[in-house]
Scaffold this motif. Sequence first.
Motif, PDB file in Angstrom:
ATOM      1  N   THR A  53     -13.704  -4.477   0.585  1.00  0.00           N
ATOM      2  CA  THR A  53     -12.388  -5.101   0.759  1.00  0.00           C
ATOM      3  C   THR A  53     -12.518  -6.551   0.307  1.00  0.00           C
ATOM      4  OG1 THR A  53     -12.803  -5.890   2.980  1.00  0.00           O
ATOM      5  CG2 THR A  53     -11.993  -3.628   2.774  1.00  0.00           C
ATOM      6  N   TRP A  54     -11.417  -7.319   0.468  1.00  0.00           N
ATOM      7  CA  TRP A  54     -11.469  -8.737   0.084  1.00  0.00           C
ATOM      8  C   TRP A  54     -12.495  -9.478   0.920  1.00  0.00           C
ATOM      9  CZ3 TRP A  54      -9.270  -8.773  -4.282  1.00  0.00           C
ATOM     10  CH2 TRP A  54      -8.122  -8.037  -4.524  1.00  0.00           C
ATOM     11  N   THR A  55     -12.631  -9.018   2.168  1.00  0.00           N
ATOM     12  CA  THR A  55     -13.484  -9.766   3.092  1.00  0.00           C
ATOM     13  C   THR A  55     -14.817  -9.093   3.361  1.00  0.00           C
ATOM     14  OG1 THR A  55     -12.263  -8.654   4.842  1.00  0.00           O
ATOM     15  CG2 THR A  55     -11.669 -10.942   4.382  1.00  0.00           C
TER      16      THR A  55
ATOM     17  N   GLY B 268     -13.644 -10.785  -2.297  1.00  0.00           N
ATOM     18  CA  GLY B 268     -13.407 -12.239  -2.189  1.00  0.00           C
ATOM     19  C   GLY B 268     -11.935 -12.560  -2.130  1.00  0.00           C
ATOM     20  N   HIS B 269     -11.665 -13.762  -1.627  1.00  0.00           N
ATOM     21  CA  HIS B 269     -10.277 -14.213  -1.516  1.00  0.00           C
ATOM     22  C   HIS B 269      -9.861 -14.958  -2.760  1.00  0.00           C
ATOM     23  CE1 HIS B 269      -9.874 -13.136   2.653  1.00  0.00           C
ATOM     24  NE2 HIS B 269     -11.044 -13.693   2.905  1.00  0.00           N
ATOM     25  N   ASN B 270      -8.600 -15.091  -2.908  1.00  0.00           N
ATOM     26  CA  ASN B 270      -8.081 -15.959  -3.960  1.00  0.00           C
ATOM     27  C   ASN B 270      -7.201 -16.983  -3.264  1.00  0.00           C
ATOM     28  OD1 ASN B 270      -7.507 -16.976  -6.469  1.00  0.00           O
ATOM     29  ND2 ASN B 270      -5.750 -15.621  -6.744  1.00  0.00           N
ATOM     30  N   TRP B 271      -7.868 -18.025  -2.779  1.00  0.00           N
ATOM     31  CA  TRP B 271      -7.182 -18.986  -1.918  1.00  0.00           C
ATOM     32  C   TRP B 271      -6.180 -19.836  -2.681  1.00  0.00           C
ATOM     33  CZ3 TRP B 271      -7.473 -17.634   2.769  1.00  0.00           C
ATOM     34  CH2 TRP B 271      -8.632 -17.132   3.327  1.00  0.00           C
TER      35      TRP B 271
ATOM     36  N   VAL C 130      -3.740 -19.954   2.335  1.00  0.00           N
ATOM     37  CA  VAL C 130      -3.378 -18.549   2.403  1.00  0.00           C
ATOM     38  C   VAL C 130      -3.860 -17.879   1.117  1.00  0.00           C
ATOM     39  CG1 VAL C 130      -1.449 -16.932   2.597  1.00  0.00           C
ATOM     40  CG2 VAL C 130      -1.375 -19.104   3.821  1.00  0.00           C
ATOM     41  N   CYS C 131      -4.362 -16.669   1.280  1.00  0.00           N
ATOM     42  CA  CYS C 131      -4.888 -15.914   0.139  1.00  0.00           C
ATOM     43  C   CYS C 131      -3.735 -15.242  -0.608  1.00  0.00           C
ATOM     44  CB  CYS C 131      -5.864 -14.878   0.663  1.00  0.00           C
ATOM     45  SG  CYS C 131      -6.504 -13.799  -0.591  1.00  0.00           S
ATOM     46  N   THR C 132      -3.799 -15.286  -1.927  1.00  0.00           N
ATOM     47  CA  THR C 132      -2.716 -14.683  -2.710  1.00  0.00           C
ATOM     48  C   THR C 132      -2.769 -13.155  -2.654  1.00  0.00           C
ATOM     49  OG1 THR C 132      -4.055 -14.762  -4.700  1.00  0.00           O
ATOM     50  CG2 THR C 132      -2.566 -16.619  -4.336  1.00  0.00           C
ATOM     51  N   HIS C 133      -3.892 -12.588  -2.255  1.00  0.00           N
ATOM     52  CA  HIS C 133      -3.984 -11.126  -2.156  1.00  0.00           C
ATOM     53  C   HIS C 133      -3.160 -10.598  -1.002  1.00  0.00           C
ATOM     54  CE1 HIS C 133      -8.239 -11.810  -3.882  1.00  0.00           C
ATOM     55  NE2 HIS C 133      -7.383 -11.606  -4.865  1.00  0.00           N
ATOM     56  N   ASP C 134      -3.144 -11.392   0.060  1.00  0.00           N
ATOM     57  CA  ASP C 134      -2.558 -10.893   1.300  1.00  0.00           C
ATOM     58  C   ASP C 134      -2.282 -12.101   2.189  1.00  0.00           C
ATOM     59  OD1 ASP C 134      -2.110  -9.872   3.872  1.00  0.00           O
ATOM     60  OD2 ASP C 134      -3.484  -8.189   3.542  1.00  0.00           O
TER      61      ASP C 134
ATOM     62  N   SER D 284      -1.825 -12.332   5.127  1.00  0.00           N
ATOM     63  CA  SER D 284      -2.455 -12.352   6.448  1.00  0.00           C
ATOM     64  C   SER D 284      -3.863 -12.933   6.380  1.00  0.00           C
ATOM     65  CB  SER D 284      -2.493 -10.945   7.047  1.00  0.00           C
ATOM     66  OG  SER D 284      -3.455 -10.169   6.374  1.00  0.00           O
ATOM     67  N   HIS D 285      -4.346 -13.162   5.159  1.00  0.00           N
ATOM     68  CA  HIS D 285      -5.637 -13.858   5.019  1.00  0.00           C
ATOM     69  C   HIS D 285      -5.364 -15.352   5.070  1.00  0.00           C
ATOM     70  CE1 HIS D 285      -7.151 -10.294   2.336  1.00  0.00           C
ATOM     71  NE2 HIS D 285      -6.854  -9.928   3.568  1.00  0.00           N
ATOM     72  N   VAL D 286      -5.708 -15.945   6.166  1.00  0.00           N
ATOM     73  CA  VAL D 286      -5.430 -17.367   6.365  1.00  0.00           C
ATOM     74  C   VAL D 286      -6.719 -18.030   6.807  1.00  0.00           C
ATOM     75  CG1 VAL D 286      -4.154 -19.035   7.764  1.00  0.00           C
ATOM     76  CG2 VAL D 286      -3.032 -16.944   6.988  1.00  0.00           C
TER      77      VAL D 286
HETATM   78 ZN   LIG Z   1      -7.848 -12.560   0.705  1.00  0.00          ZN
END
Ligand SMILES: [Zn+2]
Length: 306
Positions: free
Chosen positions: A55-57, A84-87, A107-111, A113-115
């Motif tokens: 996953t991203w994380t 990985g995230h795309n912050w 905030v991550c551009t993928h999702d 909820s990734h903060v």
């Molecule tokens: Zn992310």
Amino acid sequence: MNHVPVTDPAVPATCTEEGLTEGRHCSACGIILTPQKKVEKKAHTEVTDPAVPATWTKQGLTEGSHCSVCKTVIKAQQTVKALGHNWGEWTVTKEATYESAGLKRRVCTHDSSHVETQEIPKLTKSGFSDVQDPKNPYYKAIYWAADTGITKGYSDGTFGINKPCTRGEMIMFLWRYVGKPAPKTVSKSPFRDVAKTHAFYKAILWASQKGITKGYSDGTFGINRNVSRGECMMFLWRLKGKPVPKAVSVSPFRDVPKSHVFYNAILWGYQKKVTTGYTSGDKKGTFGINENCTRGQIVTFLYRAK
Ligand SMILES: [Zn+2]
Ligand SMILES: [Zn+2]
Ligand SMILES: [Zn+2]
């Protein structure tokens, strides 16, 4: 001869060890009557370990397998790196102050909820607490003035950028600006409101001897009176030796008529780019001749007149 046969029990093969068939031997003479034979190891019972997508994380795993009986790994699973995230950009949610830390989040551009949040360290007291932003128009002048010892600001860590300045302080700044020249000794202070014991005495005496100030007709200097922008320009102009400005047909400032006693000083300041006066708002086109000259403005005038 009668042997006494005894059964040697069979040992079942497993997937890790060979087995034996049943045999017999004689308990009396020990002779082997039916030899036990090796039984080959059994095949492992292979079970698939399913792949785990990354996953991203979190990291993932490739597909593998193991034996469900003996747990031997037959095909090892490999880890797959997290995507990985795309912050996005950090956003300040709470400004840091001198007293408390601030906060920022991204905030991550993928999702969404990734903060991620992070603390912004407290501001440090390096420099003046009221002059921290290099974009502040007075910034350079203020730190120049501090570095050159013209004024150090207040003990609470502020420069007092918008505070008015007294005539006494202004002369003190000018005096330090030119390297604290020693005045000629006199028996009596030229101004009755400036005692010889006063911390500004030398500076004011020097200014009086240099013709920078004559004080008021009542014999005072007005040491504690706020200095106006007009007076400030006048002091500075006299310090510079009263340079004659270029003649112009119209005063650059509508609040400074050509007949005003400060006119030459202010026109010189304008031509020398020591002041632009007000260039926007209601006061546009004025110099603010009678306004208090703030500490920020004074050091800026001195800085530009260098
Ligand atoms: Zn992310
Ligand atoms: Zn026997
Ligand atoms: Zn096995």
